[in-house]
Design an enzyme around this catalytic site. Sequence first.
Site, PDB file in Angstrom:
ATOM      1  N   TRP A 189       0.869  -1.196   0.000  1.00 28.43           N
ATOM      2  CA  TRP A 189       0.000   0.000   0.000  1.00 28.43           C
ATOM      3  C   TRP A 189       0.888   1.222   0.000  1.00 28.43           C
ATOM      4  O   TRP A 189       2.117   1.073   0.029  1.00 28.43           O
ATOM      5  CB  TRP A 189      -0.921  -0.021   1.238  1.00 28.43           C
ATOM      6  CG  TRP A 189      -2.278   0.521   0.922  1.00 28.43           C
ATOM      7  CD1 TRP A 189      -2.726   1.778   1.142  1.00 28.43           C
ATOM      8  CD2 TRP A 189      -3.343  -0.210   0.301  1.00 28.43           C
ATOM      9  NE1 TRP A 189      -4.026   1.881   0.691  1.00 28.43           N
ATOM     10  CE2 TRP A 189      -4.419   0.682   0.165  1.00 28.43           C
ATOM     11  CE3 TRP A 189      -3.486  -1.513  -0.163  1.00 28.43           C
ATOM     12  CZ2 TRP A 189      -5.627   0.310  -0.409  1.00 28.43           C
ATOM     13  CZ3 TRP A 189      -4.675  -1.889  -0.734  1.00 28.43           C
ATOM     14  CH2 TRP A 189      -5.747  -0.973  -0.856  1.00 28.43           C
ATOM     15  N   ASP A 190       0.302   2.417  -0.037  1.00 27.66           N
ATOM     16  CA  ASP A 190       1.207   3.577  -0.038  1.00 27.66           C
ATOM     17  C   ASP A 190       1.852   3.803   1.336  1.00 27.66           C
ATOM     18  O   ASP A 190       2.806   4.563   1.443  1.00 27.66           O
ATOM     19  CB  ASP A 190       0.543   4.860  -0.593  1.00 27.66           C
ATOM     20  CG  ASP A 190      -0.738   5.239   0.100  1.00 27.66           C
ATOM     21  OD1 ASP A 190      -1.134   4.546   1.064  1.00 27.66           O
ATOM     22  OD2 ASP A 190      -1.369   6.226  -0.318  1.00 27.66           O
ATOM     23  N   TRP A 191       1.382   3.097   2.368  1.00 30.46           N
ATOM     24  CA  TRP A 191       2.018   3.174   3.689  1.00 30.46           C
ATOM     25  C   TRP A 191       2.564   1.828   4.141  1.00 30.46           C
ATOM     26  O   TRP A 191       2.869   1.658   5.326  1.00 30.46           O
ATOM     27  CB  TRP A 191       1.022   3.673   4.745  1.00 30.46           C
ATOM     28  CG  TRP A 191      -0.346   3.107   4.538  1.00 30.46           C
ATOM     29  CD1 TRP A 191      -1.409   3.732   3.970  1.00 30.46           C
ATOM     30  CD2 TRP A 191      -0.789   1.761   4.821  1.00 30.46           C
ATOM     31  NE1 TRP A 191      -2.491   2.863   3.885  1.00 30.46           N
ATOM     32  CE2 TRP A 191      -2.129   1.655   4.405  1.00 30.46           C
ATOM     33  CE3 TRP A 191      -0.186   0.652   5.399  1.00 30.46           C
ATOM     34  CZ2 TRP A 191      -2.878   0.474   4.535  1.00 30.46           C
ATOM     35  CZ3 TRP A 191      -0.915  -0.521   5.524  1.00 30.46           C
ATOM     36  CH2 TRP A 191      -2.251  -0.600   5.096  1.00 30.46           C
ATOM     37  N   ASN A 455     -14.030   0.430   1.159  1.00 31.12           N
ATOM     38  CA  ASN A 455     -13.295   1.684   1.230  1.00 31.12           C
ATOM     39  C   ASN A 455     -13.109   2.266  -0.170  1.00 31.12           C
ATOM     40  O   ASN A 455     -12.405   1.668  -0.999  1.00 31.12           O
ATOM     41  CB  ASN A 455     -11.920   1.452   1.864  1.00 31.12           C
ATOM     42  CG  ASN A 455     -11.029   2.692   1.791  1.00 31.12           C
ATOM     43  OD1 ASN A 455     -11.257   3.661   2.519  1.00 31.12           O
ATOM     44  ND2 ASN A 455     -10.060   2.695   0.891  1.00 31.12           N
ATOM     45  N   GLU A 456     -13.749   3.381  -0.441  1.00 34.02           N
ATOM     46  CA  GLU A 456     -13.492   4.234  -1.612  1.00 34.02           C
ATOM     47  C   GLU A 456     -13.865   3.627  -2.969  1.00 34.02           C
ATOM     48  O   GLU A 456     -13.485   4.174  -4.003  1.00 34.02           O
ATOM     49  CB  GLU A 456     -12.020   4.709  -1.628  1.00 34.02           C
ATOM     50  CG  GLU A 456     -11.706   5.618  -0.435  1.00 34.02           C
ATOM     51  CD  GLU A 456     -10.273   6.165  -0.393  1.00 34.02           C
ATOM     52  OE1 GLU A 456      -9.462   5.776  -1.235  1.00 34.02           O
ATOM     53  OE2 GLU A 456      -9.987   6.987   0.504  1.00 34.02           O
ATOM     54  N   GLU A 553     -11.825  10.448   6.763  1.00 28.82           N
ATOM     55  CA  GLU A 553     -10.397  10.293   6.461  1.00 28.82           C
ATOM     56  C   GLU A 553      -9.814  11.653   6.114  1.00 28.82           C
ATOM     57  O   GLU A 553     -10.386  12.376   5.291  1.00 28.82           O
ATOM     58  CB  GLU A 553     -10.160   9.383   5.243  1.00 28.82           C
ATOM     59  CG  GLU A 553     -10.113   7.919   5.538  1.00 28.82           C
ATOM     60  CD  GLU A 553      -9.576   7.104   4.357  1.00 28.82           C
ATOM     61  OE1 GLU A 553      -8.789   7.650   3.562  1.00 28.82           O
ATOM     62  OE2 GLU A 553      -9.946   5.931   4.256  1.00 28.82           O
TER      63      GLU A 553
END
Length: 892
Positions: A189-191, A455-456, A553
């Site tokens: 993921w981006d994190w 999510n999203e 968020e």
Amino acid sequence: MFLKTVSVFLCLIALGKTNIVFQQWLVKNGNGSFIDLKATVPGGIYTDLMNNKIIGDIFYEYNDVNYRWVAKENWTYYTKFTVQDDFLKNEHINIVFEGLDTYADVKINNITVGKSRNMFVKYIFDIKKTLKLGLNTLEVEFRSPLEMALKLAEIQNKNYNIPPQCTPESYHGECHVNYLRKMQASFAWDWGPAFPSMGIWKDFKIRGYNKNLVEYVVADVTESNDQWIVNVDVYFTNDTEHADGDIYYELDLEFKKIEAVLQNNVTKNEYGEIVRTFSFSVNKYDTKLWWPNGYGAQQLYNLKIHYANKNMEEYVVTKRIGFRTIELVQEKIKNGLTFYFKVNNEPIFIKGANEIPIDILPEKGLNKEKIKRLLTTAYDSHMNMLRVWGGGVYESDYFYDVADELGILIWQDFMFACALYPVDEGFLTNVVDEVRHQVKRLYGHPSIALFAGNNENEAAIAQNWYQTNGNKNQFVKDYVKLYIDTIENEYNRLTNFRGLFLSSSPTNGDQSKNEGYVAKEPGSSFYGDVHYYNYVLDSFKISTYPKPRFASEYGYQSYPSFNTMLTTTKDIKNLNLSSAFMDHIQHHPVGNIEMKTLIDYQLKLPDKNHPNYTRAFIYYSQIIQAMSIKIETEHYRSLRSDLDASGQGQTMGALYWQLNDVWVAPTWSGIDYLGKWKMLQYYTMDFFAPVIVTGSVDAARNLNIYVVSDKLSELLDVTLYLEVYNWNSTELKPVNIMEKAIDSIMPSSSMTILNFQLDKYLSSIDKCQISNSLPKNNCFIHLRLKINHSNIYPENFVIPGKIKDSNIPIPNIQISYVKTIGVKKFEIVLKTDKIALFVWLESHPIKGRFSENGFIQINSTKTIYFYSDDNVTLENFKSGLYLTNLLDTHYF
Ligand SMILES: *[C@@H]1O[C@H](CO)[C@@H](O)[C@H](O)[C@H]1NC(C)=O
Ligand SMILES: *[C@@H]1O[C@H](CO)[C@@H](O)[C@H](O)[C@H]1NC(C)=O
Ligand SMILES: *[C@@H]1O[C@H](CO)[C@@H](O)[C@H](O)[C@H]1NC(C)=O
Ligand SMILES: *[C@@H]1O[C@H](CO)[C@@H](O)[C@H](O)[C@H]1NC(C)=O
Ligand SMILES: *[C@@H]1O[C@H](CO)[C@@H](O)[C@H](O)[C@H]1NC(C)=O
Ligand SMILES: *[C@@H]1O[C@H](CO)[C@@H](O)[C@H](O)[C@H]1NC(C)=O
Ligand SMILES: *[C@@H]1O[C@H](CO)[C@@H](O)[C@H](O)[C@H]1NC(C)=O
Ligand SMILES: *[C@@H]1O[C@H](CO)[C@@H](O)[C@H](O)[C@H]1NC(C)=O
Ligand SMILES: *[C@@H]1O[C@H](CO)[C@@H](O)[C@H](O)[C@H]1NC(C)=O
């Protein structure tokens, strides 16, 4: 007569207990190049390979990529066990896996007894005919998740592509995770890094019984005038056609016990379930309410369900229930709909954060100490909700037990995130199994506020994230099929339409429903919840932020501390912001540039060639993250009673992104992977406090001072002290004080208590114009509230100009002394000659936290406490203590 029945119950033999002992678990790979490696169950392949020293620390330098071969292999876990004659006499024998990650064949004595294809499903396999007397073998053969994902995508792509195909290049991730019912973030993921694990990640057991066992008990509470109704579903094992026998339930109230025996004969329903549903009432005056954190106690009651079948076997399940109501209110207001939670009939401003998996390795996410610590941090920070985000896992039972105890409401996503998903029959059946298991397991927790579909993914279709517009109708159809017709439908059946459900996040809620579930603009400020990120505009200006109904968020990146970074590399050259290593761990494209842009708006970084540039950048990134989220959160809180001319406002929730970390890298977290609090986490304790005073400067340079109160009672006799300090004064005393008395602050409200032109006011103060520069660069404002003559914390401050333009002198700030003042508690006294900004203490390598950190020191002397996790000597503590501030001479 009834008590007699009860006592009969207590003499029954306990059911479902076996004493089968398993030999050491072992693991091997597909071609046998690794064989008989010692394994741990529950566990996972990366942990086992680390324990066997086949691989090193997975978090070290480039090891996330170096060890990717692990996920390209098939791995088989195997063991042996002995079965006695009397156990084989059981009419039913099952093997039960609470979690298999993910594609696996389970074999007993070389015969396949079952298959797993979803890490979120509990698998129960019949092994009655496979088991034999004496020694048996058990093998769990895992398939490479990378290979499976690719294979499934290839089959689907003959029909039409389901994007995204792969993670963006900067994630160093893998492809097609959306085909697997596996932690979506395990492919990066981006994190977070990609560690697509395999393994028996939760408990398993072999059990034998003669009639039925109780598989789940789901109990929730509804309100009916002056009564509570406790609704109970008892689900039995379903390898028979019906279950008979007696149920005895007992609910222990403080001064009373409610109990009864129910006779029972239920047959299998059309879903293959054998479920006995009953309810009973409880007088409200015999109970205490369960409240979210900050509103009252978290009273829990034990509901015991005894089940005895006609073979006189007994089974007992204890559930803890809480008496509370929860609603999600979406009512018409000027331009749009409200969106807020009501608990026990009180509108609650939601304060909290988004939780990502406890660990990137799912088995490590079961660590109770880590869970307790994380949720206690949320509690201490005045949070009343966490969102368990849809790209991770449904967390462990323990997680929700602790949330029940601490009053942390849970916004529970189903595990679908940032992707479109298949809707073939096989996939949907797999999803239904997941929904059935997870809703039965989690729904009854008083902390569970609602379930959300994904999510999203509504936003992804509406905003054409994957350039699939040519196929939009198909994807909208698929979306409705998956989240509404399948997931919501099953959820409603299981909760008897009593559970709250949202199809996505962000969503316009009821408005999205009106628009066929994919709204034109799912992030609208007039409906539902929003996710808002902006790395371009100055994050200290409130005009940067929207006025949504609910911010679910929002956030900013920062680096973990220098010492935390040093645990991932020994080569100090790697900790240069422009090194290849720093680029490797920064998954967010242009993340470092965005952080620098935001820092540059407000602070002056050292010269790029300064040896401490990285150190300063890390610390400044934490200042900007903490300050920005503070400003944004206080903005949302100040809008709870505000509705502007266009109909925006009445904001009732602030869940920032993100609470925790799964590795050491720049991310949006407030707590780093080692558990160390970043500056943001310290700031939450203040900006989420029940009563705050906050000031913001609008475009016309008006200072608006708000008091926000989440208290359910009115606050009387309130005085605001607005104290102006000159940055450069050595006296450390206000140069001007404005006092404002307020008769009353209404319960659950935000209120403007002062509004004036800031620059005009500062110009009227002599001591703010001692140099040629503007008064706004010479002075700052400190805010303090007194209620009933006692100080209300937290205090707050307003910096009228940009920090980098302000005439702030370099303070001489030092640790005056440190002493031990109790078990694991130290006192630190700081002395300064001038005002010091963002004063920051570190205690590396001693784990623990400070009472405050990152503060503005306006008094010459300040006392701070440190709470250590472990026993440490004063000498050890002192030797690791490190102090810095914005203008630390080590940076310039
Ligand atoms: C078995 O697989 C490992 C890991 O992929 C590989 O390094 C090794 O060469 C293979 N051995 C054989 C005998 O094929
Ligand atoms: C994994 O097992 C499957 C099924 O037996 C096989 O087709 C595949 O080639 C194996 N993959 C590896 C990397 O050994
Ligand atoms: C297990 O079964 C497979 C085929 O079903 C067979 O090839 C293999 O030899 C068997 N292994 C053992 C240990 O019996
Ligand atoms: C329960 O019901 C089934 C039929 O639905 C019946 O065959 C069975 O005898 C009943 N058991 C008892 C104990 O009444
Ligand atoms: C038992 O319930 C499970 C889960 O709902 C279902 O998948 C299975 O088909 C049922 N088994 C039988 C024999 O009805
Ligand atoms: C800090 O300074 C202010 C202003 O001089 C004073 O009112 C306050 O009592 C001081 N606080 C402490 C803890 O010394
Ligand atoms: C602070 O004040 C002193 C004199 O009072 C002056 O020399 C100095 O330049 C000032 N510093 C700043 C940063 O304004
Ligand atoms: C830490 O110190 C306390 C008090 O001296 C003691 O009771 C406790 O056992 C110690 N813990 C450890 C792990 O040494
Ligand atoms: C860099 O920071 C360290 C730690 O604060 C300090 O010891 C060192 O002197 C600094 N280097 C320079 C050139 O200021």
